[in-house]
Scaffold this active site. Structure first.
Site, PDB file in Angstrom:
ATOM      1  N   ASP A 103       0.835  -1.193   0.000  1.00  0.00           N
ATOM      2  CA  ASP A 103       0.000   0.000   0.000  1.00  0.00           C
ATOM      3  C   ASP A 103       0.876   1.252   0.000  1.00  0.00           C
ATOM      4  OD1 ASP A 103      -2.180  -1.672   0.224  1.00  0.00           O
ATOM      5  OD2 ASP A 103      -2.293  -1.492   2.410  1.00  0.00           O
TER       6      ASP A 103
HETATM    7  N1  URA Z   1      -1.265  -5.934   3.916  1.00  0.00           N
HETATM    8  C1  URA Z   1      -1.743  -4.678   3.921  1.00  0.00           C
HETATM    9  O1  URA Z   1      -2.767  -4.403   4.536  1.00  0.00           O
HETATM   10  N2  URA Z   1      -1.076  -3.752   3.261  1.00  0.00           N
HETATM   11  C2  URA Z   1       0.080  -3.983   2.576  1.00  0.00           C
HETATM   12  O2  URA Z   1       0.670  -3.067   2.006  1.00  0.00           O
HETATM   13  C3  URA Z   1       0.551  -5.296   2.584  1.00  0.00           C
HETATM   14  C4  URA Z   1      -0.144  -6.263   3.260  1.00  0.00           C
END
Ligand code: URA
Length: 233
Positions: A103
């Protein structure tokens, strides 16, 4: 900065020994100046030429990045800074893409490659490549969360996650190991437990461990051992 002979060998076009010979023969220039010393350090994105021709990175390229928060893990998104924007000139327009996504606000280990089949293999849901995250939560984690992750958390939309592992580090921090990679998975799992994520960093992806000496936004080619490990995983 990296050694000139290593920079040449990392293209996959020359062995380290051949690279040293090229340099000693005066056929290699970095930033426009001929270098005769294979151990000379050059910037990772310095323009390097052999016999006047830019070497560019040839063949498949495998980079480890310590992704910072605030950049998206895609190859191009209007109005967004992407992980590719953090790479030097030599690594632009050679088909690199992130193998898997983090993310925008997640930090840590990201593999960038232009080797489609390898990325496909590592990301295949059937292979269950382990991912380990360091997570900090709002609200204290406890043994009930460890047990829930071990059994497989059921997300808000009813999806039952595969069993994972939660290792408590302090009241509000832990390592969580997942064997699948669903969208926003860690955040959704811990939200389902009523302990929202306030910080997330990936520290392991399959056989690759984040090189903690990389600064946020830093990157480097995988070492030979790391390359072997991702191929034999
Ligand atoms: N899980 C998440 O919630 N975000 C990420 O970036 C990776 C795994």
């Amino acid at each position: 900065m990296e050694r000139l002979d290593k920079r040449l060998a990392d293209t996959g076009r020359w062995s380290r020994k051949e690279a040293r010979a090229l340099v000693r023969a005066g056929r290699v220039a970095a930033g426009g100046a001929v270098c005769r010393s294979p151990e000379e350090k050059v910037a990772a994105d310095a323009a390097v030429t052999v016999d006047g021709a830019p070497i560019g990175p040839r063949g498949p390229v495998y980079l480890m990045m310590n992704k910072p928060a605030g950049v998206v893990s895609s190859t191009g998104e209007p109005g967004e800074r992407t992980v590719l924007d953090l790479l030097g000139e030599a690594y632009q327009n050679i088909g690199l893409f992130p193998a898997g996504r983090l993310d925008k606000d997640t930090e840590g280990l990201l593999l960038l490659t232009n080797d489609g089949p390898l990325a496909h293999r590592l990301l295949s849901p059937r292979r269950h490549v382990d991912k380990v995250y360091y997570v900090e939560t709002e609200g204290a984690l406890d043994e009930s969360d460890v047990e829930a992750v071990r059994r497989g958390v059921v997300l808000g939309d009813g999806y039952a996650c595969l069993p994972g592992e939660l290792e408590l580090l302090s009241a509000e921090s832990a390592h969580i190991t997942l064997h699948e990679g669903k969208y926003h998975q860690v955040k959704r799992m811990l939200a389902a437990r009523g302990k929202p994520v306030r910080y997330l960093k990936r520290v392991r992806f399959g056989p690759l461990a984040l090189d903690e000496s990389l600064p946020k936004g830093g990157w480097r080619p995988l070492t030979e051992q790391e390359r072997e490990a991702i191929f034999s995983d």
